[in-house]
Write an enzyme that holds these catalytic residues in place. Structure first.
Site, PDB file in Angstrom:
ATOM      1  N   LYS A 166       7.165 -31.527  -8.923  1.00 12.95           N
ATOM      2  CA  LYS A 166       6.046 -31.833  -8.030  1.00 12.95           C
ATOM      3  C   LYS A 166       5.879 -30.643  -7.160  1.00 12.95           C
ATOM      4  O   LYS A 166       6.027 -29.627  -7.609  1.00 12.95           O
ATOM      5  CB  LYS A 166       6.526 -32.890  -7.122  1.00 12.95           C
ATOM      6  CG  LYS A 166       6.924 -34.069  -8.179  1.00 12.95           C
ATOM      7  CD  LYS A 166       6.968 -35.354  -7.176  1.00 12.95           C
ATOM      8  CE  LYS A 166       7.459 -36.746  -8.158  1.00 12.95           C
ATOM      9  NZ  LYS A 166       7.448 -37.885  -7.736  1.00 12.95           N
TER      10      LYS A 166
ATOM     11  N   GLY B 203      10.123 -42.507  -6.930  1.00 14.42           N
ATOM     12  CA  GLY B 203      10.679 -41.973  -5.377  1.00 14.42           C
ATOM     13  C   GLY B 203      11.116 -43.312  -4.401  1.00 14.42           C
ATOM     14  O   GLY B 203      11.266 -42.742  -3.150  1.00 14.42           O
TER      15      GLY B 203
ATOM     16  N   GLU C  67       0.589 -40.168  -8.381  1.00 20.16           N
ATOM     17  CA  GLU C  67       0.344 -39.333  -7.238  1.00 20.16           C
ATOM     18  C   GLU C  67      -1.158 -38.936  -7.411  1.00 20.16           C
ATOM     19  O   GLU C  67      -1.970 -39.056  -6.375  1.00 20.16           O
ATOM     20  CB  GLU C  67       1.301 -38.413  -6.932  1.00 20.16           C
ATOM     21  CG  GLU C  67       2.708 -39.021  -6.537  1.00 20.16           C
ATOM     22  CD  GLU C  67       3.780 -38.399  -6.806  1.00 20.16           C
ATOM     23  OE1 GLU C  67       3.872 -37.091  -7.089  1.00 20.16           O
ATOM     24  OE2 GLU C  67       4.886 -39.010  -6.641  1.00 20.16           O
TER      25      GLU C  67
ATOM     26  N   GLU D 150       5.563 -45.157 -16.057  1.00 22.48           N
ATOM     27  CA  GLU D 150       6.269 -45.016 -14.542  1.00 22.48           C
ATOM     28  C   GLU D 150       5.704 -46.180 -13.528  1.00 22.48           C
ATOM     29  O   GLU D 150       4.551 -46.029 -12.933  1.00 22.48           O
ATOM     30  CB  GLU D 150       5.496 -43.508 -14.162  1.00 22.48           C
ATOM     31  CG  GLU D 150       6.327 -42.282 -14.909  1.00 22.48           C
ATOM     32  CD  GLU D 150       6.529 -41.315 -13.937  1.00 22.48           C
ATOM     33  OE1 GLU D 150       7.667 -40.567 -14.062  1.00 22.48           O
ATOM     34  OE2 GLU D 150       5.446 -40.777 -13.312  1.00 22.48           O
TER      35      GLU D 150
ATOM     36  N   GLY E 249      12.829 -36.844  -8.339  1.00 27.40           N
ATOM     37  CA  GLY E 249      13.725 -36.538  -7.458  1.00 27.40           C
ATOM     38  C   GLY E 249      15.094 -35.726  -8.230  1.00 27.40           C
ATOM     39  O   GLY E 249      15.679 -34.751  -7.581  1.00 27.40           O
TER      40      GLY E 249
ATOM     41  N   HIS F 187      -0.493 -38.629 -13.400  1.00 30.56           N
ATOM     42  CA  HIS F 187       0.675 -38.872 -12.493  1.00 30.56           C
ATOM     43  C   HIS F 187      -0.001 -40.008 -11.584  1.00 30.56           C
ATOM     44  O   HIS F 187      -1.028 -39.725 -10.967  1.00 30.56           O
ATOM     45  CB  HIS F 187       1.522 -37.708 -11.922  1.00 30.56           C
ATOM     46  CG  HIS F 187       2.751 -38.087 -11.516  1.00 30.56           C
ATOM     47  ND1 HIS F 187       2.769 -38.741 -10.187  1.00 30.56           N
ATOM     48  CD2 HIS F 187       3.931 -38.026 -11.939  1.00 30.56           C
ATOM     49  CE1 HIS F 187       3.901 -39.086  -9.835  1.00 30.56           C
ATOM     50  NE2 HIS F 187       4.641 -38.626 -11.005  1.00 30.56           N
TER      51      HIS F 187
ATOM     52  N   SER G 245      12.812 -43.219 -10.237  1.00 29.61           N
ATOM     53  CA  SER G 245      14.172 -43.258  -9.998  1.00 29.61           C
ATOM     54  C   SER G 245      15.046 -43.062 -11.089  1.00 29.61           C
ATOM     55  O   SER G 245      16.213 -43.740 -10.899  1.00 29.61           O
ATOM     56  CB  SER G 245      14.100 -44.548  -8.793  1.00 29.61           C
ATOM     57  OG  SER G 245      13.461 -44.255  -7.849  1.00 29.61           O
TER      58      SER G 245
ATOM     59  N   ASN H 271      10.009 -33.381 -13.424  1.00 38.37           N
ATOM     60  CA  ASN H 271       8.568 -33.068 -12.658  1.00 38.37           C
ATOM     61  C   ASN H 271       9.146 -32.564 -11.071  1.00 38.37           C
ATOM     62  O   ASN H 271       9.612 -33.527 -10.405  1.00 38.37           O
ATOM     63  CB  ASN H 271       7.903 -34.424 -12.569  1.00 38.37           C
ATOM     64  CG  ASN H 271       6.483 -34.443 -11.695  1.00 38.37           C
ATOM     65  OD1 ASN H 271       6.186 -33.249 -11.337  1.00 38.37           O
ATOM     66  ND2 ASN H 271       6.019 -35.368 -11.435  1.00 38.37           N
TER      67      ASN H 271
HETATM   68  C1  PEP Z   1       8.236 -39.090 -10.808  1.00 38.38           C
HETATM   69  O1  PEP Z   1       7.296 -38.872  -9.843  1.00 38.38           O
HETATM   70  O2  PEP Z   1       7.441 -38.662 -11.936  1.00 38.38           O
HETATM   71  C2  PEP Z   1       9.144 -39.897 -10.805  1.00 38.38           C
HETATM   72  C3  PEP Z   1       9.584 -40.267 -11.768  1.00 38.38           C
HETATM   73  O3  PEP Z   1       9.700 -39.556  -9.660  1.00 38.38           O
HETATM   74  P1  PEP Z   1      11.240 -40.154  -9.252  1.00 38.38           P
HETATM   75  O4  PEP Z   1      12.452 -39.884 -10.316  1.00 38.38           O
HETATM   76  O5  PEP Z   1      11.863 -39.388  -7.883  1.00 38.38           O
HETATM   77  O6  PEP Z   1      11.010 -41.711  -9.064  1.00 38.38           O
END
Ligand code: PEP
Length: 254
Positions: free
Chosen positions: A14, A176, A100, A170, A238, A98, A216, A12
């Site tokens: 983003k 993040g 966010e 998630e 990330g 998601h 993460s 992703n």
């Molecule tokens: C995400 O936003 O879907 C995600 C898992 O981000 P990160 O891997 O940066 O934690």
């Protein structure tokens, strides 16, 4: 890795990457991952880079995903993107709900369910995200939150559509933040989600659904997480922005 369901690892991106940067990343992944057949590999660039990434990954094992879509098919919805527009770029997956978007755009489970139905109507596979916040986990509400989100966000799907839907667990506190769920925490949440799917649809359907872990994920922890019996892949934020780390996550899983 010997798994009952084919692993799906999605990046992703983003709101990152210009078209030129997206092209460079996609081209590098295409080369690096050309021999990987065992895993479904998906990249989800921003809308603005879909066309160029689509062309760059043509005839490759990298599938394209979008990060959102409108629940409507066309019309006066300024700033929105509909499923038909995504299909023009051979998009096959779409991330929905998601955390966010749940947080900043106040997307509800009911809206996400409508979007999932819209995606299926256009033969796009939704990746439906669910997950609890830290406060909810600490208040022992994880199961209640997950059950509400799973039931609400997948409401109305047929069994056939459910099998073509990916669920991404998630935990919001792991996104993040560098904090990853332990393998035990991830497995417990995935097994719980599968149990809810079993009640909502039936056991056979639930057994076929792929449930990704996100939060993460890095090359150093991805394999251990994905080796859990109910963890069928990863949704990577990330670490998907850099070719080496995303490619390592995919290659290490094979
Ligand atoms: C995400 O936003 O879907 C995600 C898992 O981000 P990160 O891997 O940066 O934690």
């Amino acid at each position: 890795m010997n798994k009952p369901r084919k692993l799906i690892i999605a990046g992703n991106w983003k709101m990152n990457k210009t078209v030129a940067e997206a092209l460079a990343l996609a081209s590098s992944l295409k080369l690096d991952l050309a021999n990987v057949k065992e895993v479904d590999i998906v990249v989800c660039p921003p809308f603005t880079a879909l066309e160029s990434v689509s062309k760059a990954t043509l005839d490759s094992n990298i599938k394209l995903g979008a990060q959102n879509l409108s629940e409507h098919h066309f019309g006066a919805f300024t700033g929105e993107i509909c499923a038909g527009m995504l299909k023009e770029f051979s998009v096959r997956y779409v991330i929905l709900g998601h955390s966010e978007r749940r947080q900043y755009q106040k997307e509800s489970d009911a809206l996400i369910a409508k979007k999932a139905a819209t995606a299926h109507a256009a033969s796009l596979k939704p990746i439906v995200c669910v997950g609890e916040t830290l406060a909810e986990r600490e208040a022992n509400q994880m199961e209640q939150v997950l059950e509400t989100q799973v039931r609400g966000s997948l409401a109305g799907l047929t069994k056939e559509q459910m099998v073509e839907t990916v669920v991404a667990y998630e935990p919001v506190w792991a996104i993040g933040t560098g904090k990853t769920a332990s393998t035990e925490q991830a497995q417990a949440a995935h097994a719980f989600i599968r149990g809810v799917l079993g009640q909502l649809f039936d056991e056979a359907t639930a057994r076929k659904v792929r449930i990704q872990y996100g939060g993460s994920v890095k090359p150093a922890n991805a394999n251990e997480l994905m080796s859990q019996p109910d963890v069928d892949g990863a949704l990577v934020g990330g670490a998907a922005l850099e070719s080496r780390s995303f490619a390592d996550i995919v290659k290490n899983s094979v």
